[in-house]
Structures are given as structure tokens and as C-alpha cells.
Scaffold this active site. Structure first.
Site, PDB file in Angstrom:
ATOM      1  N   ASP A   1      -3.611   1.281  -5.748  1.00 41.65           N
ATOM      2  CA  ASP A   1      -2.322   1.932  -5.541  1.00 41.65           C
ATOM      3  C   ASP A   1      -1.215   1.253  -6.335  1.00 41.65           C
ATOM      4  O   ASP A   1      -1.306   0.078  -6.694  1.00 41.65           O
ATOM      5  CB  ASP A   1      -1.964   1.970  -4.050  1.00 41.65           C
ATOM      6  CG  ASP A   1      -1.882   0.588  -3.421  1.00 41.65           C
ATOM      7  OD1 ASP A   1      -2.774  -0.240  -3.686  1.00 41.65           O
ATOM      8  OD2 ASP A   1      -0.924   0.328  -2.665  1.00 41.65           O
TER       9      ASP A   1
ATOM     10  N   GLU B   1      -2.128  -1.550  -0.755  1.00 43.58           N
ATOM     11  CA  GLU B   1      -1.622  -2.922  -0.789  1.00 43.58           C
ATOM     12  C   GLU B   1      -0.116  -2.927  -0.943  1.00 43.58           C
ATOM     13  O   GLU B   1       0.572  -3.788  -0.392  1.00 43.58           O
ATOM     14  CB  GLU B   1      -2.263  -3.688  -1.954  1.00 43.58           C
ATOM     15  CG  GLU B   1      -2.029  -5.202  -1.909  1.00 43.58           C
ATOM     16  CD  GLU B   1      -0.772  -5.646  -2.632  1.00 43.58           C
ATOM     17  OE1 GLU B   1      -0.393  -6.830  -2.498  1.00 43.58           O
ATOM     18  OE2 GLU B   1      -0.144  -4.826  -3.338  1.00 43.58           O
TER      19      GLU B   1
END
EC number: 3.5.1.18
Length: 375
Positions: free
Chosen positions: A68, A133
Site C-alpha cells: 500500500d 501499513e
């Protein structure tokens, strides 16, 4: 530029994986890993995609990272669209180039090269990848680690591909991180008219002396591995927006980045004692994002230092500064954990970029670490 690391990085950047949306990045990685004999286990939780992959058995070295990315911001301010990777003057531009799709590509290509040369490696090579994250990090690495611990999975060494470097790749290796503890505090007063303060109780005035003492506390002096603990006020909120109303409540949010000299319970106790000292009416909510961890010199640190010296002819600094990373969760498994990745000068910024040659170098470093710990 024809290079497998650069090409894979570009393919990953083209997938706009805004946290926690993976946007197909993990499928691309999984396809490559399965092709070289990895067993892949998807571990999706809620809106987050994760996978745990391994090849071989025995002592385990895992490479960890996240697919991400943070939002690109104003796309018009980028020199090229943020999800259309472009190389200019040797720099690869695109959201996630440095944080951390370049590292992911380097890991995969390093594994491909390593397996080609060592098809019967004696130890186990693994990957732990998440799509959450950058945001809440609640259904990502922490959930995978909990699952692995429940079944007593072995993890001896872990390299997190966070962009640790500052000027040249490998100049800084993170061998630990500070803990992070957030306090959401509300001081309760009595709302009233500013012209009649005797009929109200201003929580901002009540809290001011306590906050003054709080910000002047020396929590510790740090130690050989960690800087002193830092406390910073992040948000303040009081009032109705009107200039003639004394607020009824005053909310303060502050964060501690703490060293191994303290525990979260020690910090909480001291804050509560301060609130009681000033006889405040309050409610408090704590959020522990992660405990501090430290990996001292050992097989993993030595292998990383060796790889950097071999390919970049420098001796890295071992530091614990900066924000938190998913390493804080992985350290719970008792693994040695370090972070090694590209230069972090442009992460989360407009025109995020990474030196393309650095990614090629990083893949070689990762491969040499595999050779020392897995072959």
C-alpha cells in the site's frame, strides 16, 4: 532501461494501491514467487490483503514489506502522473517508488536469482507482505504475526524493506525502533458565559499548569541505542467556536516516542500522577502502537553490514530513529529484525522518486544477505 528490478517496480507503481487497497500488487508478486517454488498462503483480514510465502525449511529469513501507498496529493503538481512511472535523469518517479515498491521488486528479483543459484538451499526463505501499513495497520502484519505465533511458526531473521537510507543506499540500517504511545485526554469543566466565569469552570485554564509541567518533563536520557524519549502535543480542541462561551471540555492528544529506558506503564503512571496532582476531572484513553525493540549485533546485522560493504563499500550507521514500522510486530516473534531500503528523501512527497541504480544495488544486497543466511 531493461532491468528486471526496474520493470517490476514500474509494474507495481502502475497499480494505485492506496491503503488498504492492494490493487493487484500482491497477485503479481505471488505469481513470481510461486514460479520459483514458494508455497503461498493468503491471510486476508477485513479489507486488508496479506500473504505469507515460504520455500525450504529450518532456520528462517523473512523479507517483509507493504504494497500500500499513501495518497498522491495534487496530481497536477507531479512532473508526471503519480501512478505512471517515469525515469528522468536516472531517477524513477511514481508514488511508492521509494516507499516501498522498489524494495518489494528488489526482494522478488533477489529471490529469483538466489533460487536459480541455490535451488537446494539449506534454510528457509520467506515473505510477509501486507496492504495495510500506511493507514490503520490493524489488519495487516500484526494479524499475520498473531496467526504465525498461534501455530508456533519459526522466524529467526527478518529484513523489512522500509526506506532506511538517507543519502546513499545502505548508509543507514534501522536495527530497532522506539515505542509509540498516544494519550487521548479530556479535561472536564463547566460550560458557561465568558462574562460570568464564577458560574463556570474553564477546563483550558485548569489544564494549562499541568500541560506546562508535562511538556517540560525529561523522561529519560536515552541510551547507547536510543535517543531520549520524546513527548509532543499533537492536537488541542475546546470551545464551541463562539467568543462568548467558556468551553465545557478540553481535549488534548499527545504522543510519546519512547526508548527501552521506559515502559508504557511507567509513562501512563506518571501522566496520571500529574493529573491527580492538579486535581483535574478527566477521562483518558491510551493507544499503544508498538513497544520499542532492538536487534543487537548478531548474524542478521552482520550479514546486512557485509552486503552493504561488499556492494557500496560503506559502513552503515545502525540507528533506531524515525517513526514506527511493521518491524515492531515482527519483533514479538523473537526474531532479529532490521530495516534496509532505498533513500527516503522523497517518501510521501509530491514527485516521490528513487535512484534506479539504487534499486539494482539493493537487489544485489538482498541476494547476498540470502546467500549468507539461507544458502
Amino acid at each position: 532501461m531493461s532491468c528486471p528490478v526496474i520493470e517490476l517496480t514500474q509494474q507495481l507503481i502502475r497499480r494505485p494501491s492506496l491503503s488498504p487497497d492492494d490493487a493487484g500488487c500482491q497477485a503479481l508478486m505471488i505469481e513470481r514467487l510461486r514460479a520459483i517454488g514458494f508455497t503461498v498462503e493468503r491471510m486476508d483480514f477485513g479489507d486488508t490483503q496479506n500473504f505469507w510465502a515460504w520455500r525450504g525449511q529450518g532456520e528462517t529469513l523473512a523479507f517483509a514489506g507493504h504494497t500500500d501507498v499513501v495518497p498522491a496529493g495534487d496530481a497536477d503538481r507531479w512532473i508526471n502522473p503519480p501512478f505512471e512511472p517515469t525515469i528522468r535523469d536516472g531517477m524513477l518517479f511514481g508514488r511508492g517508488a521509494a516507499d516501498m515498491k522498489g524494495s518489494l521488486a528488489a526482494m522478488v528479483v533477489a529471490a529469483e536469482r538466489f533460487v536459480a543459484q541455490h535451488p537446494n538451499h539449506k534454510n528457509r526463505l520467506a515473505f510477509l507482505i501486507t496492504s495495510d501499513e500506511e493507514a490503520s495497520a490493524k489488519n495487516g502484519t500484526v494479524r499475520v504475526v498473531e496467526t504465525l505465533m498461534e501455530r508456533h511458526e519459526r522466524l529467526d531473521y527478518c529484513l523489512v524493506g522500509e526506506p532506511s537510507s538517507t543519502e546513499v543506499v545502505g548508509d543507514v540500517v534501522k536495527n530497532g525502533r522506539r515505542g509509540s504511545l498516544t494519550c487521548n485526554l479530556t479535561i472536564h469543566g463547566v460550560q458557561g458565559h465568558v462574562a460570568y466565569p464564577h458560574l463556570a469552570d474553564n477546563p483550558v485554564h485548569r489544564a494549562a499548569p499541568m500541560l506546562n509541567e508535562l511538556v517540560n518533563i525529561e523522561w529519560d536520557k536515552g541510551n547507547e541505542f536510543f535517543p531520549p524519549t520524546s513527548m509532543q502535543i499533537a492536537n488541542l480542541q475546546a470551545g464551541t467556536g463562539s467568543n462568548n462561551v467558556i468551553p465545557g471540555d478540553f481535549s488534548v492528544q499527545f504522543n510519546f516516542r519512547f526508548s527501552t529506558e521506559l515502559t508504557d506503564e511507567m509513562i501512563k503512571s506518571r501522566v496520571v500522577a500529574l493529573l491527580e496532582k492538579y486535581e483535574l476531572r478527566y477521562s483518558v484513553d491510551w493507544w499503544l502502537s508498538g513497544q520499542p525493540f532492538l536487534t543487537q549485533r548478531g548474524k542478521l546485522v552482520d550479514a546486512v553490514v557485509n552486503a552493504i560493504a561488499h556492494y557500496n563499500e560503506i559502513k552503515p550507521q545502525l540507528l533506531t530513529t524515525g517513526g514506527t514500522s511493521d518491524g515492531r510486530f515482527i519483533a514479538r516473534m523473537g526474531a532479529q529484525v532490521v530495516e534496509l531500503g532505498p533513500v527516503n528523501a522523497t517518501i510521501h512527497k509530491i514527485n516521490e522518486c528513487v535512484n534506479a541504480a539504487d534499486l539494482q544495488l539493493l537487489a544485489r544486497m538482498y541476494q547476498r544477505i540470502m546467500e549468507q543466511l539461507v544458502a
